[in-house]
Design an enzyme around this catalytic site. Structure first.
Site, PDB file in Angstrom:
ATOM      1  NE  ARG A 132      41.542  29.397  18.698  1.00  0.00           N
ATOM      2  CZ  ARG A 132      41.733  28.637  17.628  1.00  0.00           C
ATOM      3  NH1 ARG A 132      40.984  28.827  16.552  1.00  0.00           N
ATOM      4  NH2 ARG A 132      42.651  27.700  17.614  1.00  0.00           N
ATOM      5  CE  LYS A 154      34.901  38.615  38.228  1.00  0.00           C
ATOM      6  NZ  LYS A 154      34.952  38.543  39.706  1.00  0.00           N
ATOM      7  CD  GLU A 196      26.126  38.909  45.229  1.00  0.00           C
ATOM      8  OE1 GLU A 196      26.660  40.044  45.221  1.00  0.00           O
ATOM      9  OE2 GLU A 196      26.783  37.851  45.193  1.00  0.00           O
ATOM     10  CE  LYS A 238      29.179  42.440  38.153  1.00  0.00           C
ATOM     11  NZ  LYS A 238      28.771  41.064  38.473  1.00  0.00           N
ATOM     12  CD  GLU A 248      37.884  40.231  40.186  1.00  0.00           C
ATOM     13  OE1 GLU A 248      38.390  39.666  41.159  1.00  0.00           O
ATOM     14  OE2 GLU A 248      36.824  39.875  39.661  1.00  0.00           O
ATOM     15  NE  ARG A 252      34.191  42.328  37.078  1.00  0.00           N
ATOM     16  CZ  ARG A 252      33.754  41.868  35.917  1.00  0.00           C
ATOM     17  NH1 ARG A 252      34.281  42.343  34.801  1.00  0.00           N
ATOM     18  NH2 ARG A 252      32.816  40.959  35.851  1.00  0.00           N
ATOM     19  CG  ASN A 256      34.967  39.350  44.015  1.00  0.00           C
ATOM     20  OD1 ASN A 256      33.985  38.769  43.569  1.00  0.00           O
ATOM     21  ND2 ASN A 256      36.028  39.630  43.269  1.00  0.00           N
ATOM     22  CG  HIS A 259      31.594  37.372  46.479  1.00  0.00           C
ATOM     23  ND1 HIS A 259      30.949  38.452  47.035  1.00  0.00           N
ATOM     24  CD2 HIS A 259      30.816  36.960  45.443  1.00  0.00           C
ATOM     25  CE1 HIS A 259      29.833  38.687  46.354  1.00  0.00           C
ATOM     26  NE2 HIS A 259      29.725  37.799  45.391  1.00  0.00           N
ATOM     27  CG  HIS A 263      33.342  32.140  46.289  1.00  0.00           C
ATOM     28  ND1 HIS A 263      34.090  32.833  45.360  1.00  0.00           N
ATOM     29  CD2 HIS A 263      32.049  32.394  45.991  1.00  0.00           C
ATOM     30  CE1 HIS A 263      33.273  33.473  44.538  1.00  0.00           C
ATOM     31  NE2 HIS A 263      32.033  33.226  44.898  1.00  0.00           N
ATOM     32  CG  HIS A 281      26.534  32.898  45.322  1.00  0.00           C
ATOM     33  ND1 HIS A 281      27.885  32.731  45.567  1.00  0.00           N
ATOM     34  CD2 HIS A 281      26.381  34.157  44.823  1.00  0.00           C
ATOM     35  CE1 HIS A 281      28.522  33.846  45.214  1.00  0.00           C
ATOM     36  NE2 HIS A 281      27.630  34.714  44.767  1.00  0.00           N
TER      37      HIS A 281
END
Length: 375
Positions: A132, A154, A196, A238, A248, A252, A256, A259, A263, A281
Site C-alpha cells: 500500500r 503521477k 515539454e 511545475k 489534479e 494542474r 496537459n 496531451h 495521447h 511522447h
C-alpha cells in the site's frame, strides 16, 4: 589549458516542491554517484533499482556502487525492463512487484526509478502499490523525464485502450536530475524533452518562450548551462502548480496542454519509441500543442498569430507539428473521449487565449475538434 585558470565551478540547483508531501529536486552533474545524498532517502535496508535495457548498462552499476559505499548494509535488487513505451504495461508492472517480493521488501523499502518516463511511471506505480505504498526516489536520465514525469507524483501504466489509464498519485521522496546523463542522450530524445520545456512557456510564461527562441542553438547543442537553466525553470513552474493542486482537481490540468491530442496519437499508432517511425511522447505532445492552439483560434479564444508562432518555434527545434499520415480523425476523436479530464462524457480540453494564457475549457464541441484533426 591554462594551468593558472581557476577551476570550473559546478553548481547544483534545487527546486522545492511544497504541499502535503514536500520534497526537493536536485539539478546538476554527477548526482547519480553521490551515494550519501541518494542513501539519505532510504529509511530501511531494502532497495529496488528499476531501470531499462538502455540505461542500466550505463548507470545502474554506478548507482548501486554509490549506495553501497554510503550504506554497505543495503540489500539492493534490480528490475530491468526492455527499453521503450511498449514496456509500460501491467505485465511489466507485475515483474517489478515480483522483484519487490523476491527482495523481501518491507514497508520501509525504497524504489529507485533510474531512466526515462516509462521507468519513472512504472517504478513509481509499483512503489505506490507494494504494501500500500513504499518510498520512491526518481532518478530521471532523459530531459523529458527531468522536466515532466519525475516531478509531481503521477504514476501509471498504459493499456491498449489508452495511455496512463491505470495508475496512482505517489509523490517521490526526492528527485535527482543528473545533467551529466544528458550527454549520452540521442538528439531525437533531447528534442522530445524540449517539447515539454516549451510547454511551460506556452501555458504560463511568454518570457520563457522568448528565452527559448533565443537559446535554441545552445539547447539543441546540449549546452550544460542552458539545459540546467531550462530544467530548473520548468521544474519551478511545475512545482508551483503541483503544490497547489497535487491531485489534479483544477489548475494542474493546465500541465496537459497538447496531451489529450498527443495521447490519442500515441494510442492510435500503437505507442512509439526512438527506434521506429511512430511519434514518441514529446513529439506527440508537440503536435498536440499545435492542434490545441489552432482549435483555440477556431473557437475564437486566441489570435492565429500565437498559434503560428508556437508552430514555428516547435519546427525550429526539429519537432513535428502535423498529425502523422494514416491516422483517421474519427479514430483520434474516439481516443480523446477516454481522456481522464473529461466530465460526463463531454470533452474537457486544455486550450489557451494566447501564449502563456492556458485554461481548461469544458464541453468542447466535438465537431470543432474533428475539423482541426481533419485539417
Amino acid at each position: 589549458m591554462n594551468p593558472s585558470a581557476s577551476p570550473e565551478i559546478v553548481v547544483t540547483r534545487f527546486v522545492e516542491v511544497g504541499g502535503d508531501t514536500p520534497y526537493r529536486i536536485a539539478i546538476g552533474p554527477d548526482l547519480l554517484t553521490d551515494g550519501a545524498a541518494l542513501a539519505a532517502h532510504v529509511r530501511g535496508r531494502h532497495v529496488l533499482l528499476v531501470s531499462d535495457s538502455n540505461v542500466a548498462p550505463l548507470y545502474a552499476g554506478r548507482v548501486r556502487e554509490a549506495l553501497h559505499a554510503a550504506r554497505p548494509e543495503l540489500l539492493i535488487g534490480t528490475c530491468i525492463l526492455p527499453a521503450g513505451e511498449e514496456s509500460k504495461t501491467l505485465a511489466h508492472f507485475g515483474k517489478a512487484i515480483d522483484a519487490l517480493a523476491e527482495l523481501g521488501a518491507t514497508r520501509d523499502a525504497c524504489v529507485f526509478a533510474l531512466g526515462g518516463g516509462v521507468v519513472g511511471d512504472l517504478a513509481g506505480f509499483a512503489a505506490a502499490c507494494w504494501m500500500r505504498g513504499v518510498d520512491c526516489v526518481q532518478l530521471p536520465t532523459t530531459l523529458l523525464s527531468m522536466v515532466d514525469s519525475s516531478v509531481g507524483g503521477k504514476t501509471a501504466v498504459d493499456i491498449p485502450l489508452g495511455k496512463n489509464l491505470v495508475g496512482a498519485f505517489h509523490p517521490p521522496r526526492a528527485v535527482f536530475a543528473d545533467t551529466s546523463a544528458l550527454r549520452s542522450l540521442p538528439p531525437r530524445e533531447l528534442r522530445a524533452g524540449l517539447a515539454e520545456v516549451i510547454k511551460y512557456g506556452a501555458i504560463r510564461d511568454p518570457r520563457f518562450l522568448q528565452w527559448l527562441e533565443q537559446e535554441r542553438e545552445a539547447l539543441l547543442a546540449g549546452d550544460d548551462e542552458a539545459l540546467a537553466l531550462a530544467i530548473a525553470a520548468s521544474c519551478e513552474h511545475k512545482a508551483e502548480i503541483v503544490a497547489r493542486d497535487p491531485l489534479e482537481k483544477g489548475e494542474r490540468a493546465l500541465l496537459n496542454l497538447g496531451h489529450t491530442f498527443g495521447h490519442a496519437i500515441e494510442a492510435e499508432q500503437g505507442y512509439g519509441g526512438m527506434g521506429n517511425d511512430n511519434l514518441n511522447h514529446g513529439e506527440a505532445v508537440a503536435v498536440g500543442m499545435v492542434l490545441a492552439a489552432r482549435l483555440s483560434t477556431d473557437l475564437g479564444l486566441a489570435p492565429a498569430g500565437d498559434a503560428e508562432r508556437l508552430a514555428a518555434l516547435l519546427d525550429a527545434y526539429g519537432l513535428p507539428t502535423r498529425i502523422p499520415a494514416g491516422l483517421a480523425p474519427e479514430a483520434l476523436l474516439a481516443r480523446m473521449r477516454l481522456d481522464k479530464k473529461n466530465v460526463a462524457g463531454r470533452l474537457r480540453l486544455v486550450l489557451w487565449r494566447g501564449a502563456g494564457l492556458a485554461e481548461v475549457v469544458p464541453d468542447v464541441d466535438e465537431a470543432a475538434v474533428l475539423k482541426v484533426l481533419a485539417d
